[in-house]
Design a protein around this motif. Structure first.
Motif, PDB file in Angstrom:
ATOM      1  N   THR A   1      -1.044  10.637   5.855  1.00 11.06           N
ATOM      2  CA  THR A   1      -1.942  11.772   5.621  1.00 11.06           C
ATOM      3  C   THR A   1      -3.307  11.492   6.230  1.00 11.06           C
ATOM      4  O   THR A   1      -3.932  10.470   5.925  1.00 11.06           O
ATOM      5  N   GLU A   2      -3.754  12.382   7.092  1.00 12.97           N
ATOM      6  CA  GLU A   2      -5.085  12.253   7.672  1.00 12.97           C
ATOM      7  C   GLU A   2      -6.128  12.675   6.641  1.00 12.97           C
ATOM      8  O   GLU A   2      -5.966  13.685   5.961  1.00 12.97           O
ATOM      9  N   VAL A   3      -7.184  11.895   6.543  1.00 11.46           N
ATOM     10  CA  VAL A   3      -8.233  12.195   5.584  1.00 11.46           C
ATOM     11  C   VAL A   3      -9.596  12.099   6.267  1.00 11.46           C
ATOM     12  O   VAL A   3      -9.842  11.208   7.075  1.00 11.46           O
ATOM     13  N   THR A   4     -10.433  13.079   5.972  1.00 10.00           N
ATOM     14  CA  THR A   4     -11.845  13.052   6.350  1.00 10.00           C
ATOM     15  C   THR A   4     -12.628  13.136   5.052  1.00 10.00           C
ATOM     16  O   THR A   4     -12.556  14.142   4.346  1.00 10.00           O
ATOM     17  N   MET A   5     -13.350  12.079   4.720  1.00 15.67           N
ATOM     18  CA  MET A   5     -13.964  11.962   3.398  1.00 15.67           C
ATOM     19  C   MET A   5     -15.445  11.623   3.514  1.00 15.67           C
ATOM     20  O   MET A   5     -15.826  10.699   4.243  1.00 15.67           O
ATOM     21  N   SER A   6     -16.253  12.362   2.790  1.00 19.85           N
ATOM     22  CA  SER A   6     -17.673  12.043   2.729  1.00 19.85           C
ATOM     23  C   SER A   6     -17.883  10.754   1.952  1.00 19.85           C
ATOM     24  O   SER A   6     -17.323  10.557   0.873  1.00 19.85           O
ATOM     25  N   VAL A   7     -18.687   9.871   2.510  1.00 15.32           N
ATOM     26  CA  VAL A   7     -19.089   8.652   1.819  1.00 15.32           C
ATOM     27  C   VAL A   7     -20.527   8.810   1.318  1.00 15.32           C
ATOM     28  O   VAL A   7     -21.175   7.852   0.924  1.00 15.32           O
ATOM     29  N   GLY A   8     -21.008  10.034   1.327  1.00 18.30           N
ATOM     30  CA  GLY A   8     -22.333  10.325   0.799  1.00 18.30           C
ATOM     31  C   GLY A   8     -23.369  10.484   1.892  1.00 18.30           C
ATOM     32  O   GLY A   8     -23.060  10.525   3.089  1.00 18.30           O
ATOM     33  N   GLU A   9     -24.613  10.601   1.456  1.00 15.38           N
ATOM     34  CA  GLU A   9     -25.761  10.723   2.342  1.00 15.38           C
ATOM     35  C   GLU A   9     -26.572   9.437   2.243  1.00 15.38           C
ATOM     36  O   GLU A   9     -26.899   8.987   1.145  1.00 15.38           O
ATOM     37  N   ALA A  10     -26.912   8.855   3.376  1.00 14.09           N
ATOM     38  CA  ALA A  10     -27.638   7.587   3.378  1.00 14.09           C
ATOM     39  C   ALA A  10     -29.037   7.774   3.944  1.00 14.09           C
ATOM     40  O   ALA A  10     -29.212   8.340   5.021  1.00 14.09           O
ATOM     41  N   GLY A  11     -30.010   7.314   3.198  1.00 17.14           N
ATOM     42  CA  GLY A  11     -31.373   7.165   3.685  1.00 17.14           C
ATOM     43  C   GLY A  11     -31.748   5.711   3.454  1.00 17.14           C
ATOM     44  O   GLY A  11     -32.209   5.344   2.373  1.00 17.14           O
ATOM     45  N   TYR A  12     -31.515   4.855   4.450  1.00 17.55           N
ATOM     46  CA  TYR A  12     -31.536   3.418   4.199  1.00 17.55           C
ATOM     47  C   TYR A  12     -31.788   2.680   5.509  1.00 17.55           C
ATOM     48  O   TYR A  12     -31.318   3.108   6.568  1.00 17.55           O
TER      49      TYR A  12
END
Length: 209
Positions: free
Chosen positions: A140-151
């Protein structure tokens, strides 16, 4: 002030660019600018009796406590992919997205992705995280957000991507069966498999300055 019908949207700065890091190295676990030419598969086990622990007492304390994940990244039921130490500061400024193809021997699987800052002393500190529940009995192909980074990843530090299938007790885990946790009379381990390398290998997409 936020009015009914309005919502916040966090957009990267106009000068931001996309950077792609490929999951590579097989069992060695690397984040690389170039993908492995040959496709391979790496696996980890989700055992409901040996869950990956939540790093803090409460999710709301994650930033305040800023826990060290180094012991978690060394677990057998976790995959860890490490980048090369930075020669100059790397500024993350927007969405982080994981792309990959996964399979599970169970009816469902949870996929947790943690992006961490691996410091020269070996400690691994939180940057951002994402999770998704998948029905992936077939690849199964997955595209998943790992969040927003300000770092800012400082020179000498490395990026580390940690993948696992539980984060307990923050998230109620899967039992490995069709029974839900609250009513389960039995549990069983399941094996999750991720494809790396080749044209469709797993990759991490960063927004950088």
């Amino acid at each position: 002030m936020l009015y009914p019908g309005m919502r916040w949207e966090f957009l990267p700065p106009p000068e931001a660019a996309r950077r792609v890091l490929h999951l590579a190295g097989g069992a060695d676990g690397q984040l690389a600018s170039r993908r492995d030419a040959a496709a391979t598969a790496v696996s980890w086990v989700h055992d409901p009796d040996k869950l990956v622990p939540t790093a803090t007492n409460l999710w709301s304390l994650l930033v305040a406590e800023w826990p060290d994940y180094r012991a978690t990244t060394d677990r057998d039921d976790v995959l860890a992919f490490r980048g090369e130490p930075q020669t100059e500061a790397l500024e993350l400024a927007g969405p982080v997205t994981f792309h990959g193809t996964v399979t599970t021997t169970g009816p469902e699987m949870d996929l947790f992705a943690f992006l961490l800052d691996l410091e020269p002393d070996g400690s691994a500190r939180f940057i951002c995280r994402g999770q998704q529940r998948l029905t992936a009995t077939d690849p199964t192909e997955v595209t998943m957000s790992v969040g927003e980074a300000g770092y800012v990843v400082r020179p000498g530090h490395s990026l580390l991507l940690m993948l696992c299938s539980s984060d307990y007790p923050d998230f109620i885990p899967l039992t490995g069966t069709t029974e839900r946790w609250w009513f389960a009379t039995s549990m069983r381990p399941t094996t999750q498999t991720l494809e790396i390398g080749g044209r469709a290998g797993a990759r991490l997409e960063l927004t950088v300055l």
